[in-house]
Motif scaffolding. Sequence first.
Motif, PDB file in Angstrom:
ATOM      1  N   LEU A  18     -29.327   0.377  24.113  1.00 22.47           N
ATOM      2  CA  LEU A  18     -28.805  -0.505  24.919  1.00 22.47           C
ATOM      3  C   LEU A  18     -27.697   0.017  25.367  1.00 22.47           C
ATOM      4  O   LEU A  18     -27.234   1.149  25.043  1.00 22.47           O
ATOM      5  CB  LEU A  18     -27.806  -1.553  23.826  1.00 22.47           C
ATOM      6  N   ILE A  19     -27.222  -0.446  26.773  1.00 23.83           N
ATOM      7  CA  ILE A  19     -26.084   0.105  27.641  1.00 23.83           C
ATOM      8  C   ILE A  19     -25.359  -1.276  27.830  1.00 23.83           C
ATOM      9  O   ILE A  19     -25.741  -1.948  28.730  1.00 23.83           O
ATOM     10  CB  ILE A  19     -26.669   1.046  28.837  1.00 23.83           C
ATOM     11  N   ASN A  20     -24.081  -1.201  27.410  1.00 24.30           N
ATOM     12  CA  ASN A  20     -23.363  -2.424  27.469  1.00 24.30           C
ATOM     13  C   ASN A  20     -24.180  -3.633  27.440  1.00 24.30           C
ATOM     14  O   ASN A  20     -24.190  -4.544  28.055  1.00 24.30           O
ATOM     15  CB  ASN A  20     -22.603  -2.252  28.868  1.00 24.30           C
ATOM     16  N   GLU A  21     -24.870  -3.710  26.564  1.00 27.71           N
ATOM     17  CA  GLU A  21     -25.613  -5.044  25.963  1.00 27.71           C
ATOM     18  C   GLU A  21     -26.946  -5.124  27.135  1.00 27.71           C
ATOM     19  O   GLU A  21     -27.657  -6.177  26.971  1.00 27.71           O
ATOM     20  CB  GLU A  21     -24.853  -6.139  26.234  1.00 27.71           C
TER      21      GLU A  21
ATOM     22  N   SER B 207     -15.965   2.298  35.213  1.00 24.04           N
ATOM     23  CA  SER B 207     -15.820   1.551  34.208  1.00 24.04           C
ATOM     24  C   SER B 207     -16.576   2.214  32.935  1.00 24.04           C
ATOM     25  O   SER B 207     -17.180   3.124  33.246  1.00 24.04           O
ATOM     26  CB  SER B 207     -16.706   0.009  34.384  1.00 24.04           C
ATOM     27  N   ASN B 208     -16.205   1.998  31.802  1.00 28.22           N
ATOM     28  CA  ASN B 208     -16.460   2.537  30.410  1.00 28.22           C
ATOM     29  C   ASN B 208     -17.812   1.654  30.032  1.00 28.22           C
ATOM     30  O   ASN B 208     -18.134   0.383  30.182  1.00 28.22           O
ATOM     31  CB  ASN B 208     -15.453   2.314  29.302  1.00 28.22           C
ATOM     32  N   ILE B 209     -18.714   2.450  29.530  1.00 25.31           N
ATOM     33  CA  ILE B 209     -19.951   1.866  29.102  1.00 25.31           C
ATOM     34  C   ILE B 209     -20.225   2.513  27.471  1.00 25.31           C
ATOM     35  O   ILE B 209     -20.003   3.614  27.437  1.00 25.31           O
ATOM     36  CB  ILE B 209     -21.148   2.154  30.053  1.00 25.31           C
ATOM     37  N   LYS B 210     -20.980   1.607  26.916  1.00 28.45           N
ATOM     38  CA  LYS B 210     -21.364   2.317  25.633  1.00 28.45           C
ATOM     39  C   LYS B 210     -22.947   2.205  25.650  1.00 28.45           C
ATOM     40  O   LYS B 210     -23.688   1.334  25.889  1.00 28.45           O
ATOM     41  CB  LYS B 210     -20.842   1.231  24.431  1.00 28.45           C
ATOM     42  N   ILE B 211     -23.459   3.500  25.152  1.00 25.85           N
ATOM     43  CA  ILE B 211     -24.882   3.544  24.857  1.00 25.85           C
ATOM     44  C   ILE B 211     -25.048   3.754  23.367  1.00 25.85           C
ATOM     45  O   ILE B 211     -24.803   4.432  22.585  1.00 25.85           O
ATOM     46  CB  ILE B 211     -25.123   4.928  25.624  1.00 25.85           C
ATOM     47  N   GLU B 212     -26.093   2.911  23.015  1.00 29.80           N
ATOM     48  CA  GLU B 212     -26.447   2.878  21.605  1.00 29.80           C
ATOM     49  C   GLU B 212     -28.024   2.395  21.463  1.00 29.80           C
ATOM     50  O   GLU B 212     -28.673   2.117  22.267  1.00 29.80           O
ATOM     51  CB  GLU B 212     -25.620   1.781  20.864  1.00 29.80           C
ATOM     52  N   TYR B 213     -28.327   3.022  20.181  1.00 26.02           N
ATOM     53  CA  TYR B 213     -29.814   2.790  19.712  1.00 26.02           C
ATOM     54  C   TYR B 213     -30.215   1.849  18.697  1.00 26.02           C
ATOM     55  O   TYR B 213     -29.311   2.062  17.718  1.00 26.02           O
ATOM     56  CB  TYR B 213     -30.601   4.019  19.453  1.00 26.02           C
TER      57      TYR B 213
END
Length: 157
Positions: free
Chosen positions: A2-5, A110-116
């Motif tokens: 997921l990258i910013n949902e 903008s800030n993004i969040k990368i998650e698995y």
Amino acid sequence: MLINEKVFNIKNKEFVILYTHSVNKGLVRDYYIIKDKNIILSKTRFASYGAGIPEPEETQKFTITDDYIEIDDINKKIDNLYLFVGTVANHRIEIDGEEIELKKLFKPQSNIKIEYKILSLFEYIKLKLDYWRNDEQRKPSYSHFNRRRNRRLYEQI
């Protein structure tokens, strides 16, 4: 992943973040792997040293070639991977051989969040629908313009 949902299927359990270094203007490639549902920084490759480029630790493999410098065996678990989409850095992410320009998906600065995450089918569909709805809301609305135009057309009849 997921990258910013926004959902990205990731088959090879690895990805690369690429960007242009702000000081030395060289290409930086940070290599990540997914291990036990965690994001791990495995190595970094860059053209030359500049601000923010790490020095290798004793346990890490350090390689210098004519084309790049590489620090391998970093093996650092990243709990929260946040990235600021720059205007000059041209941040990109490479997933399964496909390179994606992040500025085309997210606003620069903008800030993004990368998650698995491993998602159930229900979670996957919900995220896709939520992203689609939010994307539709971001599009400009022409309803006001259309009402004015339709009123003018009606008045001409």
